[in-house]
Design an enzyme around this catalytic site. Structure first.
Site, PDB file in Angstrom:
ATOM      1  N   SER A   5      -9.774  -0.608   6.984  1.00  0.00           N
ATOM      2  CA  SER A   5      -9.223  -0.505   5.622  1.00  0.00           C
ATOM      3  C   SER A   5      -8.539  -1.742   5.062  1.00  0.00           C
ATOM      4  O   SER A   5      -8.241  -1.780   3.872  1.00  0.00           O
ATOM      5  CB  SER A   5      -8.269   0.677   5.547  1.00  0.00           C
ATOM      6  OG  SER A   5      -9.028   1.849   5.464  1.00  0.00           O
TER       7      SER A   5
ATOM      8  N   SER B 166      -9.666   1.546   2.772  1.00  0.00           N
ATOM      9  CA  SER B 166      -8.841   2.322   1.861  1.00  0.00           C
ATOM     10  C   SER B 166      -7.756   1.507   1.145  1.00  0.00           C
ATOM     11  O   SER B 166      -7.158   2.017   0.199  1.00  0.00           O
ATOM     12  CB  SER B 166      -8.166   3.477   2.618  1.00  0.00           C
ATOM     13  OG  SER B 166      -7.341   2.989   3.649  1.00  0.00           O
TER      14      SER B 166
ATOM     15  N   LYS C  97       0.850  -1.199   0.000  1.00  0.00           N
ATOM     16  CA  LYS C  97       0.000   0.000   0.000  1.00  0.00           C
ATOM     17  C   LYS C  97       0.882   1.244   0.000  1.00  0.00           C
ATOM     18  O   LYS C  97       1.943   1.265   0.645  1.00  0.00           O
ATOM     19  CB  LYS C  97      -0.910  -0.028   1.232  1.00  0.00           C
ATOM     20  CG  LYS C  97      -1.992   1.043   1.247  1.00  0.00           C
ATOM     21  CD  LYS C  97      -2.903   0.881   2.461  1.00  0.00           C
ATOM     22  CE  LYS C  97      -4.003   1.909   2.538  1.00  0.00           C
ATOM     23  NZ  LYS C  97      -4.871   1.708   3.729  1.00  0.00           N
TER      24      LYS C  97
HETATM   25  N1  GLN Z   1     -13.148   4.044   6.244  1.00  0.00           N
HETATM   26  C1  GLN Z   1     -12.474   4.422   7.445  1.00  0.00           C
HETATM   27  C2  GLN Z   1     -12.048   5.863   7.352  1.00  0.00           C
HETATM   28  O1  GLN Z   1     -12.322   6.453   6.379  1.00  0.00           O
HETATM   29  C3  GLN Z   1     -11.319   3.522   7.708  1.00  0.00           C
HETATM   30  C4  GLN Z   1     -10.128   3.892   6.939  1.00  0.00           C
HETATM   31  C5  GLN Z   1      -8.913   3.106   7.315  1.00  0.00           C
HETATM   32  O2  GLN Z   1      -8.987   2.078   8.002  1.00  0.00           O
HETATM   33  N2  GLN Z   1      -7.756   3.647   6.924  1.00  0.00           N
HETATM   34  O3  GLN Z   1     -11.453   6.393   8.236  1.00  0.00           O
END
Ligand code: GLN
Length: 434
Positions: A138, A114, A39
């Site tokens: 994410s 994400s 990532k």
């Molecule tokens: N969807 C969540 C957010 O927008 C989790 C994102 C993540 O785990 N980086 O914060």
């Protein structure tokens, strides 16, 4: 150490990769020559690292994150950096400054986020292993939406050194792969103590998954099947839980009242931390430079306005507000109290049961643009954020389909019991695919 070269130029019609690295050099070890996708918020020496943001375009880290050092030691070939919601803020990968990633299972749908690029790269068969990060779901959300396996380890079990911070009290780097055994293998390479991360625990992971779950007590909170959960998803997940029962586990239905405030606690906390962590992007130290002929505050404002996307700006503003002196007690402090209640609930439940199971996501993958208002997007994280608030391990394993789209079964475990979470997921996987 033997070294080889590898040509990696996948047909990336999904926009899973922001950049690929080829030829890659790799050494000897448990992952000798195995392609791994990473990532783009994990620092890679000599390879651009943008976090899916324009503000970091062109930024090449001078050092490797600890997980990258460990991958290289194990002989892995790092073949590319994957697409993501900007700084990890999102659940669809639509918030990337470099365009969205498509879900390989259905190109009209989002891959989740994400870590959508990592999940899509694995689901499309472009790489066998990938690293994601999970602040509020994410890793698990894209794993569920793309039909792969993803583990958010216990907080502190995998070093965060070199991970670009979004909300550091919540996030962990973790493994993603097509099956539980590969997730477990990658976990064994990246876990362990790191003196460079002050929150790192001395808890290496050396486990071979076992499908024997006889006598395991599995708690199923009613709240995980409540409002907003698609009944078809609920039914597929209940079937999966019944399979675990047939494998010798005991199912215990339970309550988790703190779920009522978990999502709000998560969003206030992550936005507050983000507003502080993202203060460093000033056009001086990273990315395209600010116009230094202007007064500094104008140059600074201009650079940040242009460099950050809409969702990132929204979160910085809300986070700054909730930390400001007049509102700190009303928002940030209350969120921390709610966070404690989530932890208390888990402690109480884990005195009775060994793991907790439910859906990973309330629905299957959305269509592009379907979640256009921020609140409905945030609501989709309701089932994944509790594990981050408590710092406990949680995995998503594919457990069936609704209208041809994958559904994820989520297993959460006691603090430091990543092994047990892996075993229950493995038992499900073995039972479902005999
Ligand atoms: N969807 C969540 C957010 O927008 C989790 C994102 C993540 O785990 N980086 O914060």
């Amino acid at each position: 150490m033997a070294e080889g070269t590898l040509t990696f130029s996948p047909d990336d019609r999904y926009n899973a990769f922001l950049r690929t690295v080829s030829p890659a050099r790799y050494g000897e070890g448990r992952l000798s020559g195995v392609p791994v996708a990473v990532k783009d918020n994990i620092s890679t020496a000599g390879i651009e690292t943008t976090c899916g943001s324009r503000i970091l375009s062109g930024y090449v880290p001078p050092y490797d994150a600890t997980v990258i050092t460990l991958l290289k030691k194990a002989g892995a070939a790092i073949v590319g950096k994957t697409n993501m919601d900007e700084f990890g803020m999102g659940s669809t990968t639509e918030n990337s400054a470099f365009g969205p990633t498509k879900n390989p299972r259905d190109e009209t749908r989002v891959p989740g986020g994400s870590s959508g690029g990592s999940a899509a790269a694995v689901a499309a068969g472009l790489v066998p292993l990938a690293l994601g990060t999970d602040t509020g779901g994410s890793i698990r959300c894209p794993a569920a939406f793309c039909g792969i396996v993803g583990l958010k380890p216990t907080y502190g079990r995998v070093s965060r050194y070199g991970l670009v911070a979004y909300a550091n009290s919540l996030e962990q780097i973790g493994p993603m792969a097509a099956d539980v055994a590969h997730v477990s293998l990658l976990m064994s390479v990246i876990a362990g103590h790191d003196p460079k991360d002050s929150t790192s625990l001395d808890a290496p992971y050396a486990h071979t998954p076992s499908p024997d779950i006889r006598g395991t007590r599995i708690g199923v909170p009613e709240e995980f099947f409540g409002e907003g959960v698609d009944p078809r998803v609920a039914s597929v997940v209940w079937d999966a839980i019944s399979l675990l029962e047939r494998k010798g586990a005991e199912i215990v239905t339970c309550r988790m009242p703190s779920m009522a405030y978990a999502l709000a606690a998560y969003y206030v906390t992550c936005m507050s931390e983000a507003s502080s962590n993202l203060a460093r992007y000033d056009g001086v130290r990273y990315g395209p430079p600010a116009d230094v002929r202007k007064p500094w505050h104008e140059a600074f404002q201009e650079r940040r306005r242009e460099g950050f996307g809409l969702e990132v700006r929204r979160r910085i503003m809300i986070g700054t507000f909730s930390l400001s002196s007049g509102y700190y007690g009303k928002y940030y402090a209350k969120a921390q109290a709610a966070r404690q209640n989530v932890r208390k609930d888990f402690r109480r439940l884990f005195a009775e049961v060994d793991v907790i199971a439910g859906p990973t996501m309330p629905t299957v993958a959305f269509r592009f643009g379907e979640k256009s208002d921020p609140l409905s997007m945030y609501l989709s994280d309701i089932l994944t954020v509790p594990a981050n608030l408590a710092g406990i391990p949680a995995i998503s394993v594919p457990c069936g389909k609704v209208e041809g789209l994958p559904v994820g079964l989520q297993i959460m475990g006691r603090w430091l019991e990543d092994e047990r979470v892996i075993d229950v997921a493995y038992a499900y996987e073995q039972g479902a695919n005999p």
